[in-house]
Scaffold this motif. Structure first.
Motif, PDB file in Angstrom:
ATOM      1  N   GLU A  16      -6.068  -7.486  -4.969  1.00  0.00           N
ATOM      2  CA  GLU A  16      -4.422  -7.090  -5.365  1.00  0.00           C
ATOM      3  C   GLU A  16      -3.823  -7.353  -4.078  1.00  0.00           C
ATOM      4  OE1 GLU A  16      -5.348  -3.749  -8.498  1.00  0.00           O
ATOM      5  OE2 GLU A  16      -5.597  -3.263  -6.395  1.00  0.00           O
ATOM      6  N   LEU A  17      -4.220  -7.106  -3.056  1.00  0.00           N
ATOM      7  CA  LEU A  17      -3.416  -7.526  -1.909  1.00  0.00           C
ATOM      8  C   LEU A  17      -3.166  -8.763  -1.750  1.00  0.00           C
ATOM      9  CD1 LEU A  17      -4.885  -4.773   0.578  1.00  0.00           C
ATOM     10  CD2 LEU A  17      -2.754  -4.872  -0.510  1.00  0.00           C
ATOM     11  N   GLU A  46      -3.109 -11.306  -3.854  1.00  0.00           N
ATOM     12  CA  GLU A  46      -2.180 -11.906  -4.908  1.00  0.00           C
ATOM     13  C   GLU A  46      -1.086 -12.823  -4.505  1.00  0.00           C
ATOM     14  OE1 GLU A  46      -1.115  -9.709  -8.198  1.00  0.00           O
ATOM     15  OE2 GLU A  46      -3.058  -9.601  -8.820  1.00  0.00           O
ATOM     16  N   PRO A  47      -0.060 -12.307  -3.632  1.00  0.00           N
ATOM     17  CA  PRO A  47       1.053 -12.910  -3.462  1.00  0.00           C
ATOM     18  C   PRO A  47       1.105 -13.676  -2.145  1.00  0.00           C
ATOM     19  CG  PRO A  47       1.310 -10.551  -2.605  1.00  0.00           C
ATOM     20  CD  PRO A  47      -0.156 -10.762  -3.214  1.00  0.00           C
ATOM     21  N   PHE A  48      -0.077 -13.889  -1.635  1.00  0.00           N
ATOM     22  CA  PHE A  48      -0.245 -14.914  -0.444  1.00  0.00           C
ATOM     23  C   PHE A  48      -0.801 -16.115  -0.768  1.00  0.00           C
ATOM     24  CE2 PHE A  48      -0.070 -10.356   0.983  1.00  0.00           C
ATOM     25  CZ  PHE A  48       1.134 -10.521   1.464  1.00  0.00           C
ATOM     26  N   PRO A  49      -0.517 -17.148  -0.247  1.00  0.00           N
ATOM     27  CA  PRO A  49      -1.166 -18.682  -0.415  1.00  0.00           C
ATOM     28  C   PRO A  49      -2.141 -18.751   0.710  1.00  0.00           C
ATOM     29  CG  PRO A  49       1.028 -18.998   0.643  1.00  0.00           C
ATOM     30  CD  PRO A  49       0.651 -17.652   0.293  1.00  0.00           C
ATOM     31  N   ILE A  50      -3.106 -17.799   0.947  1.00  0.00           N
ATOM     32  CA  ILE A  50      -4.274 -17.893   2.087  1.00  0.00           C
ATOM     33  C   ILE A  50      -5.466 -17.557   1.305  1.00  0.00           C
ATOM     34  CG2 ILE A  50      -2.673 -17.381   3.878  1.00  0.00           C
ATOM     35  CD1 ILE A  50      -3.300 -14.525   3.821  1.00  0.00           C
ATOM     36  N   THR A  51      -6.536 -17.744   2.140  1.00  0.00           N
ATOM     37  CA  THR A  51      -7.947 -17.589   1.506  1.00  0.00           C
ATOM     38  C   THR A  51      -8.381 -15.957   1.698  1.00  0.00           C
ATOM     39  OG1 THR A  51      -8.843 -17.677   3.776  1.00  0.00           O
ATOM     40  CG2 THR A  51      -8.635 -19.730   2.618  1.00  0.00           C
ATOM     41  N   LYS A  52      -8.959 -15.694   0.599  1.00  0.00           N
ATOM     42  CA  LYS A  52      -9.430 -14.265   0.730  1.00  0.00           C
ATOM     43  C   LYS A  52     -10.113 -13.814   2.087  1.00  0.00           C
ATOM     44  CE  LYS A  52      -9.322 -13.083  -3.560  1.00  0.00           C
ATOM     45  NZ  LYS A  52      -8.680 -14.135  -4.406  1.00  0.00           N
ATOM     46  N   GLN A  53     -10.677 -14.939   3.122  1.00  0.00           N
ATOM     47  CA  GLN A  53     -11.178 -14.661   4.039  1.00  0.00           C
ATOM     48  C   GLN A  53     -10.075 -14.212   5.139  1.00  0.00           C
ATOM     49  OE1 GLN A  53     -13.331 -17.913   5.950  1.00  0.00           O
ATOM     50  NE2 GLN A  53     -14.217 -16.802   7.476  1.00  0.00           N
ATOM     51  N   ALA A  54      -9.154 -14.836   4.999  1.00  0.00           N
ATOM     52  CA  ALA A  54      -7.787 -14.305   5.760  1.00  0.00           C
ATOM     53  C   ALA A  54      -7.565 -13.069   5.483  1.00  0.00           C
ATOM     54  CB  ALA A  54      -6.744 -15.688   5.643  1.00  0.00           C
ATOM     55  N   VAL A  55      -7.264 -12.713   4.337  1.00  0.00           N
ATOM     56  CA  VAL A  55      -6.891 -11.534   3.611  1.00  0.00           C
ATOM     57  C   VAL A  55      -7.571 -10.685   4.338  1.00  0.00           C
ATOM     58  CG1 VAL A  55      -6.488 -10.001   1.732  1.00  0.00           C
ATOM     59  CG2 VAL A  55      -5.614 -12.332   1.604  1.00  0.00           C
ATOM     60  N   SER A  56      -8.998 -10.912   4.140  1.00  0.00           N
ATOM     61  CA  SER A  56     -10.002  -9.607   4.697  1.00  0.00           C
ATOM     62  C   SER A  56      -9.703  -9.638   6.317  1.00  0.00           C
ATOM     63  CB  SER A  56     -11.330 -10.150   4.524  1.00  0.00           C
ATOM     64  OG  SER A  56     -11.848 -10.302   3.068  1.00  0.00           O
ATOM     65  N   ARG A  57      -9.419 -10.607   6.880  1.00  0.00           N
ATOM     66  CA  ARG A  57      -9.156 -10.384   8.290  1.00  0.00           C
ATOM     67  C   ARG A  57      -7.893  -9.741   8.591  1.00  0.00           C
ATOM     68  NH1 ARG A  57     -10.294  -8.817  12.817  1.00  0.00           N
ATOM     69  NH2 ARG A  57      -9.323  -9.967  14.576  1.00  0.00           N
ATOM     70  N   HIS A  58      -7.196  -9.944   7.761  1.00  0.00           N
ATOM     71  CA  HIS A  58      -5.824  -9.105   7.807  1.00  0.00           C
ATOM     72  C   HIS A  58      -6.099  -7.628   7.890  1.00  0.00           C
ATOM     73  CE1 HIS A  58      -2.784 -12.225   8.721  1.00  0.00           C
ATOM     74  NE2 HIS A  58      -3.225 -12.849   7.776  1.00  0.00           N
ATOM     75  N   ILE A  59      -7.009  -7.304   6.720  1.00  0.00           N
ATOM     76  CA  ILE A  59      -7.098  -5.920   6.182  1.00  0.00           C
ATOM     77  C   ILE A  59      -8.106  -5.331   7.525  1.00  0.00           C
ATOM     78  CG2 ILE A  59      -8.642  -4.376   4.950  1.00  0.00           C
ATOM     79  CD1 ILE A  59      -7.756  -6.397   2.809  1.00  0.00           C
ATOM     80  N   GLN A  60      -8.972  -6.332   8.226  1.00  0.00           N
ATOM     81  CA  GLN A  60      -9.705  -5.652   9.263  1.00  0.00           C
ATOM     82  C   GLN A  60      -8.959  -5.211  10.543  1.00  0.00           C
ATOM     83  OE1 GLN A  60     -12.423  -8.503  10.206  1.00  0.00           O
ATOM     84  NE2 GLN A  60     -13.822  -8.235   8.297  1.00  0.00           N
ATOM     85  N   LEU A  69       0.625  -1.301  -0.096  1.00  0.00           N
ATOM     86  CA  LEU A  69      -0.099  -0.018   0.054  1.00  0.00           C
ATOM     87  C   LEU A  69       0.870   1.315   0.159  1.00  0.00           C
ATOM     88  CD1 LEU A  69      -2.869  -1.203   2.340  1.00  0.00           C
ATOM     89  CD2 LEU A  69      -2.966  -0.823  -0.068  1.00  0.00           C
ATOM     90  N   SER A  70       2.143   1.172   0.597  1.00  0.00           N
ATOM     91  CA  SER A  70       3.074   2.407   0.275  1.00  0.00           C
ATOM     92  C   SER A  70       3.226   2.842  -1.084  1.00  0.00           C
ATOM     93  CB  SER A  70       4.215   1.941   0.890  1.00  0.00           C
ATOM     94  OG  SER A  70       5.252   0.968   0.330  1.00  0.00           O
ATOM     95  N   ARG A  71       3.047   1.994  -2.033  1.00  0.00           N
ATOM     96  CA  ARG A  71       3.138   2.191  -3.458  1.00  0.00           C
ATOM     97  C   ARG A  71       1.937   2.621  -4.150  1.00  0.00           C
ATOM     98  NH1 ARG A  71       5.361  -3.078  -3.118  1.00  0.00           N
ATOM     99  NH2 ARG A  71       3.730  -3.891  -4.697  1.00  0.00           N
ATOM    100  N   GLY A  72       0.672   2.707  -3.278  1.00  0.00           N
ATOM    101  CA  GLY A  72      -0.697   3.097  -3.905  1.00  0.00           C
ATOM    102  C   GLY A  72      -1.661   2.175  -3.491  1.00  0.00           C
ATOM    103  N   GLU A  73      -2.884   2.678  -3.623  1.00  0.00           N
ATOM    104  CA  GLU A  73      -4.168   2.037  -3.178  1.00  0.00           C
ATOM    105  C   GLU A  73      -4.208   0.689  -3.813  1.00  0.00           C
ATOM    106  OE1 GLU A  73      -7.434   3.142  -6.299  1.00  0.00           O
ATOM    107  OE2 GLU A  73      -7.288   4.328  -4.555  1.00  0.00           O
TER     108      GLU A  73
END
Length: 112
Positions: A36-37, A39-53, A27-31
């Motif tokens: 997009e966030l 993409e590089p991680f072998p985790i579920t979208k639900q896990a990504v959403s939790r990290h974002i929260q 995110l330091s490079r832009g929104e």
């Protein structure tokens, strides 16, 4: 500016996770969207959403609405608060080291 302990705790706990640190770096490079966030991680979208929260709760990122998109944005002010808090301690340590250096230099001169 003083940062309250609870905000510091939430921010540092959020940054303790390598996935969340990588998201902040991205995110330091832009929104970016959740996809997009994710993409590089072998985790579920639900896990990504939790990290974002967690990052949102810590005040490190914000989200906006752009039509159907909900991009995430870095909150630079929150990072500045953390940097300022760290700098206070770094500057205090540097002052102590300079005083020790001055004492050692005086001792060294007296031994000549």
């Amino acid at each position: 500016m003083a940062v309250d302990d609870e905000r510091l705790d939430r921010a540092f706990m959020a940054l303790a996770d390598p996935v969340r640190r990588a998201m902040i770096a991205r995110l330091s490079r832009g929104e970016a969207t959740v996809n997009e966030l994710a993409e590089p991680f072998p985790i579920t979208k639900q896990a990504v959403s939790r990290h974002i929260q967690v990052l949102e709760a810590a005040g490190l990122i914000t989200r906006s609405r752009d039509g159907q998109r909900r991009p995430c944005h870095l909150n630079p002010a929150a990072l500045e608060d953390l940097t300022s808090w760290i700098d206070d301690y770094r500057l205090a340590a540097e002052r102590r080291f300079r005083r020790i250096d001055a004492i050692l230099e005086t001792v060294k001169e007296q031994q000549k």
